[in-house]
Motif scaffolding. Structure first.
Motif, PDB file in Angstrom:
ATOM      1  N   PRO A  10       0.822  -1.212   0.000  1.00 54.44           N
ATOM      2  CA  PRO A  10       0.000   0.000   0.000  1.00 54.44           C
ATOM      3  C   PRO A  10       0.854   1.260   0.000  1.00 54.44           C
ATOM      4  CG  PRO A  10       0.124  -0.884   2.209  1.00 54.44           C
ATOM      5  CD  PRO A  10       0.829  -1.878   1.322  1.00 54.44           C
ATOM      6  N   VAL A  11       0.241   2.375  -0.410  1.00 52.98           N
ATOM      7  CA  VAL A  11       0.926   3.669  -0.402  1.00 52.98           C
ATOM      8  C   VAL A  11       1.071   4.099   1.048  1.00 52.98           C
ATOM      9  CG1 VAL A  11       0.803   6.078  -1.130  1.00 52.98           C
ATOM     10  CG2 VAL A  11       0.004   4.263  -2.664  1.00 52.98           C
ATOM     11  N   LYS A  12       2.288   4.215   1.512  1.00 52.44           N
ATOM     12  CA  LYS A  12       2.533   4.435   2.938  1.00 52.44           C
ATOM     13  C   LYS A  12       2.695   5.902   3.310  1.00 52.44           C
ATOM     14  CE  LYS A  12       4.673  -0.113   3.359  1.00 52.44           C
ATOM     15  NZ  LYS A  12       4.472  -0.450   1.941  1.00 52.44           N
ATOM     16  N   ASN A  13       2.869   6.778   2.330  1.00 51.31           N
ATOM     17  CA  ASN A  13       3.086   8.186   2.662  1.00 51.31           C
ATOM     18  C   ASN A  13       1.830   9.021   2.476  1.00 51.31           C
ATOM     19  OD1 ASN A  13       3.059   7.898  -0.092  1.00 51.31           O
ATOM     20  ND2 ASN A  13       4.594   9.483  -0.480  1.00 51.31           N
ATOM     21  N   GLN A  14       0.668   8.369   2.489  1.00 47.14           N
ATOM     22  CA  GLN A  14      -0.577   9.109   2.303  1.00 47.14           C
ATOM     23  C   GLN A  14      -1.093   9.636   3.630  1.00 47.14           C
ATOM     24  OE1 GLN A  14      -4.192   6.634   1.621  1.00 47.14           O
ATOM     25  NE2 GLN A  14      -2.747   4.926   1.412  1.00 47.14           N
ATOM     26  N   PRO A  15      -1.767  10.774   3.612  1.00 51.41           N
ATOM     27  CA  PRO A  15      -2.375  11.293   4.839  1.00 51.41           C
ATOM     28  C   PRO A  15      -3.637  10.505   5.181  1.00 51.41           C
ATOM     29  CG  PRO A  15      -2.957  12.696   2.991  1.00 51.41           C
ATOM     30  CD  PRO A  15      -1.993  11.677   2.457  1.00 51.41           C
ATOM     31  N   TYR A  16      -3.977  10.476   6.443  1.00 43.70           N
ATOM     32  CA  TYR A  16      -5.254   9.885   6.819  1.00 43.70           C
ATOM     33  C   TYR A  16      -6.381  10.808   6.378  1.00 43.70           C
ATOM     34  CZ  TYR A  16      -2.849   6.469   9.734  1.00 43.70           C
ATOM     35  OH  TYR A  16      -2.053   5.448  10.178  1.00 43.70           O
ATOM     36  N   PRO A  17      -7.516  10.235   5.921  1.00 46.36           N
ATOM     37  CA  PRO A  17      -8.616  11.078   5.451  1.00 46.36           C
ATOM     38  C   PRO A  17      -9.444  11.636   6.603  1.00 46.36           C
ATOM     39  CG  PRO A  17      -9.248   8.788   5.300  1.00 46.36           C
ATOM     40  CD  PRO A  17      -7.803   8.806   5.759  1.00 46.36           C
ATOM     41  N   LEU A  18     -10.206  12.657   6.288  1.00 44.07           N
ATOM     42  CA  LEU A  18     -11.164  13.192   7.244  1.00 44.07           C
ATOM     43  C   LEU A  18     -12.243  12.159   7.548  1.00 44.07           C
ATOM     44  CD1 LEU A  18     -11.753  16.811   5.836  1.00 44.07           C
ATOM     45  CD2 LEU A  18     -10.153  16.090   7.630  1.00 44.07           C
ATOM     46  N   SER A  19     -12.965  12.404   8.607  1.00 45.92           N
ATOM     47  CA  SER A  19     -14.083  11.544   8.976  1.00 45.92           C
ATOM     48  C   SER A  19     -15.118  11.515   7.852  1.00 45.92           C
ATOM     49  CB  SER A  19     -14.731  12.074  10.258  1.00 45.92           C
ATOM     50  OG  SER A  19     -15.832  11.280  10.621  1.00 45.92           O
ATOM     51  N   GLY A  20     -15.710  10.342   7.640  1.00 42.04           N
ATOM     52  CA  GLY A  20     -16.720  10.189   6.595  1.00 42.04           C
ATOM     53  C   GLY A  20     -16.164   9.689   5.288  1.00 42.04           C
ATOM     54  N   ALA A  21     -14.875   9.347   5.243  1.00 40.76           N
ATOM     55  CA  ALA A  21     -14.255   8.858   4.009  1.00 40.76           C
ATOM     56  C   ALA A  21     -14.903   7.550   3.556  1.00 40.76           C
ATOM     57  CB  ALA A  21     -12.760   8.662   4.213  1.00 40.76           C
ATOM     58  N   ILE A  22     -15.150   7.446   2.273  1.00 45.41           N
ATOM     59  CA  ILE A  22     -15.731   6.230   1.699  1.00 45.41           C
ATOM     60  C   ILE A  22     -14.658   5.163   1.491  1.00 45.41           C
ATOM     61  CG2 ILE A  22     -16.864   5.267  -0.349  1.00 45.41           C
ATOM     62  CD1 ILE A  22     -18.356   7.930  -0.621  1.00 45.41           C
ATOM     63  N   LEU A  23     -13.503   5.586   0.975  1.00 41.92           N
ATOM     64  CA  LEU A  23     -12.420   4.650   0.665  1.00 41.92           C
ATOM     65  C   LEU A  23     -11.472   4.553   1.843  1.00 41.92           C
ATOM     66  CD1 LEU A  23     -11.606   5.895  -2.949  1.00 41.92           C
ATOM     67  CD2 LEU A  23     -13.307   4.209  -2.256  1.00 41.92           C
ATOM     68  N   PRO A  24     -10.933   3.395   2.101  1.00 37.05           N
ATOM     69  CA  PRO A  24     -11.098   2.102   1.430  1.00 37.05           C
ATOM     70  C   PRO A  24     -12.162   1.226   2.075  1.00 37.05           C
ATOM     71  CG  PRO A  24      -9.325   1.928   3.001  1.00 37.05           C
ATOM     72  CD  PRO A  24      -9.886   3.330   3.147  1.00 37.05           C
ATOM     73  N   PHE A  25     -13.011   1.820   2.908  1.00 38.96           N
ATOM     74  CA  PHE A  25     -13.964   1.044   3.689  1.00 38.96           C
ATOM     75  C   PHE A  25     -15.085   0.456   2.839  1.00 38.96           C
ATOM     76  CE2 PHE A  25     -12.218   4.430   6.437  1.00 38.96           C
ATOM     77  CZ  PHE A  25     -11.490   3.625   7.297  1.00 38.96           C
ATOM     78  N   LYS A  26     -15.403   1.123   1.726  1.00 39.75           N
ATOM     79  CA  LYS A  26     -16.409   0.624   0.789  1.00 39.75           C
ATOM     80  C   LYS A  26     -15.801   0.583  -0.614  1.00 39.75           C
ATOM     81  CE  LYS A  26     -20.465   2.486   3.220  1.00 39.75           C
ATOM     82  NZ  LYS A  26     -21.667   3.345   3.065  1.00 39.75           N
ATOM     83  N   ARG A  27     -16.304  -0.331  -1.432  1.00 34.39           N
ATOM     84  CA  ARG A  27     -15.905  -0.367  -2.843  1.00 34.39           C
ATOM     85  C   ARG A  27     -16.986   0.328  -3.665  1.00 34.39           C
ATOM     86  NH1 ARG A  27     -14.171  -5.061  -3.197  1.00 34.39           N
ATOM     87  NH2 ARG A  27     -11.961  -4.619  -3.569  1.00 34.39           N
ATOM     88  N   VAL A  28     -16.582   1.274  -4.495  1.00 36.39           N
ATOM     89  CA  VAL A  28     -17.518   2.016  -5.331  1.00 36.39           C
ATOM     90  C   VAL A  28     -17.741   1.253  -6.632  1.00 36.39           C
ATOM     91  CG1 VAL A  28     -17.937   4.165  -6.585  1.00 36.39           C
ATOM     92  CG2 VAL A  28     -16.810   4.217  -4.329  1.00 36.39           C
ATOM     93  N   ILE A  29     -19.006   0.967  -6.944  1.00 36.13           N
ATOM     94  CA  ILE A  29     -19.389   0.322  -8.201  1.00 36.13           C
ATOM     95  C   ILE A  29     -20.236   1.328  -8.976  1.00 36.13           C
ATOM     96  CG2 ILE A  29     -20.540  -1.634  -9.291  1.00 36.13           C
ATOM     97  CD1 ILE A  29     -18.059  -2.369  -7.652  1.00 36.13           C
ATOM     98  N   ALA A  30     -19.702   1.815 -10.104  1.00 37.81           N
ATOM     99  CA  ALA A  30     -20.300   2.953 -10.805  1.00 37.81           C
ATOM    100  C   ALA A  30     -20.761   2.597 -12.212  1.00 37.81           C
ATOM    101  CB  ALA A  30     -19.282   4.095 -10.884  1.00 37.81           C
ATOM    102  N   TYR A  31     -21.887   3.173 -12.613  1.00 39.07           N
ATOM    103  CA  TYR A  31     -22.341   3.135 -14.008  1.00 39.07           C
ATOM    104  C   TYR A  31     -22.003   4.481 -14.648  1.00 39.07           C
ATOM    105  CZ  TYR A  31     -24.882  -1.230 -14.852  1.00 39.07           C
ATOM    106  OH  TYR A  31     -25.214  -2.530 -15.106  1.00 39.07           O
ATOM    107  N   TYR A  32     -21.451   4.432 -15.867  1.00 37.70           N
ATOM    108  CA  TYR A  32     -20.883   5.604 -16.539  1.00 37.70           C
ATOM    109  C   TYR A  32     -21.673   5.899 -17.818  1.00 37.70           C
ATOM    110  CZ  TYR A  32     -17.193   7.995 -19.349  1.00 37.70           C
ATOM    111  OH  TYR A  32     -16.470   8.846 -20.149  1.00 37.70           O
ATOM    112  N   GLY A  33     -21.804   7.180 -18.153  1.00 34.43           N
ATOM    113  CA  GLY A  33     -22.426   7.529 -19.418  1.00 34.43           C
ATOM    114  C   GLY A  33     -22.933   8.956 -19.446  1.00 34.43           C
ATOM    115  N   ASN A  34     -23.821   9.197 -20.420  1.00 38.00           N
ATOM    116  CA  ASN A  34     -24.355  10.534 -20.665  1.00 38.00           C
ATOM    117  C   ASN A  34     -25.787  10.394 -21.165  1.00 38.00           C
ATOM    118  OD1 ASN A  34     -24.836  12.844 -22.836  1.00 38.00           O
ATOM    119  ND2 ASN A  34     -23.397  13.632 -21.318  1.00 38.00           N
ATOM    120  N   LEU A  35     -26.655  11.277 -20.724  1.00 35.20           N
ATOM    121  CA  LEU A  35     -28.072  11.155 -21.056  1.00 35.20           C
ATOM    122  C   LEU A  35     -28.375  11.474 -22.515  1.00 35.20           C
ATOM    123  CD1 LEU A  35     -29.772  12.664 -17.877  1.00 35.20           C
ATOM    124  CD2 LEU A  35     -29.225  10.279 -18.392  1.00 35.20           C
ATOM    125  N   TYR A  36     -27.460  12.144 -23.229  1.00 32.02           N
ATOM    126  CA  TYR A  36     -27.681  12.446 -24.634  1.00 32.02           C
ATOM    127  C   TYR A  36     -27.441  11.236 -25.543  1.00 32.02           C
ATOM    128  CZ  TYR A  36     -28.317  17.541 -24.785  1.00 32.02           C
ATOM    129  OH  TYR A  36     -28.810  18.813 -24.682  1.00 32.02           O
TER     130      TYR A  36
END
Length: 346
Positions: A76-102
């Protein structure tokens, strides 16, 4: 040998948009881990305050899990800062749908009516929950809010800004399934400094995050689609600093910041990318093709230049262009080093 897939030009509702290409590296450009990357996380007084509101042991353990047994020193990246409270990563995996309405051709998000699209997204969410039950899934809609186009437009910038009613529509869709939203920017001959501030009112919302696409950042003045564009660490740091300001001023949880990548030159000077407690950076493997080619792209352009977190894209159509290709499964992606924590389906 470098293997490149041609850029695909899409025309829908009068808007030209551009598909994705991918290269395959021979691996000779891999870097060795830097001394800095091997250091333990550093805590300033500000970071000590951040850590007091975060389960740092759980954060460190999850990052080690995502490294998936890697012994190279990259992850893992060891020189990263700890995130603020409420961080999504790495506690959850984001599954995203991508696109455009046009366009029905730019991704799954715009291909189907909202109800069916969200139902299909839920199917993918269930697959990931089954494949990795120890990691909760956060569904997401990743919407292209500024689209590269083949027409220069009145200002000659070759990009089209989506109407606010479309962005509002996507945000409302997301609310129905407790999904988060990413607004993606393809600047073409404009700049990220000109386009990002126009989305500020949305980025002030706690559930809206950012994506940028170097493929369509045409710093040479070439038309989008004629060659692959690029962003430098300075551009990425501009976005990160902008997001960090919004987080601080509006008392928001950390923003996720996704950067698309499938060649080395798409993102330059990665070692100069600055990490912040307010922003979680995902370097996202955006190439398409057969599974071995995709894994090679990940191995050569994501693995050896660690920033913070890793992402991976699955193309429902482009990945199947050459028979007998198939889509990679969650189980296969979980074998990667590092494991991607952001998965995008187009």
């Amino acid at each position: 040998m470098i293997k490149k897939y041609s850029i695909l030009l899409l025309l829908t509702a009068g808007i030209f948009t551009l598909g994705c290409s991918e290269t395959k590296s021979n691996g000779n450009n891999q870097k060795t881990p830097s001394a800095e990357s091997a250091k333990a996380p550093q805590e300033t007084e500000e970071q000590e305050a951040v850590a007091s509101t975060l389960d740092t042991a759980a954060y460190n353990l999850k990052n080690r899990d995502l490294a998936n047994g890697d012994t190279s020193g990259y992850w893992p990246v060891k020189n990263q800062p700890y995130p603020l409270s409420g961080a999504i990563l790495p506690f959850k995996r984001v599954i995203a749908y991508y696109g455009n309405l046009y366009s029905k051709r730019m991704g799954i998000l715009g291909e189907y009516a909202p109800k069916e699209m969200l139902s299909r997204l839920n199917v993918e969410v269930k697959k990931w929950e089954k494949a990795d039950p120890k990691t909760p899934v956060q569904p997401a809609l990743h919407y292209i809010a500024v689209v590269a186009q083949g027409d220069g437009g009145k200002d000659g910038k070759y990009r089209f800004r989506m109407p606010e009613k479309h962005i509002d529509s996507v945000i409302n869709m997301a609310k129905t399934i407790n999904a988060i939203v990413f607004l993606d920017i393809q600047v073409s001959l404009s700049t990220i400094q000109d386009e990002l501030p126009l989305l500020e009112k949305y980025l002030k919302l706690p559930n809206v995050h950012l994506g940028i696409d170097p493929e369509f950042s045409m710093k040479t003045g070439a038309k989008p689609g004629s060659r692959i564009g690029t962003y430098d660490a300075a551009d990425i740091n501009y976005c990160s600093q902008y997001l960090a300001r919004l987080v601080k001023e509006n008392n928001l949880p950390p923003k996720i910041f996704v950067i698309h990548r499938f060649t080395r030159k798409m993102v330059t000077n990665t070692k100069n990318i600055k990490l912040r407690p307010e922003v979680q950076v995902v370097m996202h493997m955006d190439g398409w093709g057969e599974p071995e080619l995709k894994k090679g792209t990940y191995r050569h352009f994501i693995f050896p230049e660690p920033v913070q977190f890793a992402g991976f894209k699955i193309f429902y159509k482009n990945d199947l262009k050459k028979a007998p290709n198939r889509l990679m499964t969650p189980e296969e992606l979980l074998k990667l080093k590092p494991q991607p924590i952001y998965i995008q389906y187009q």
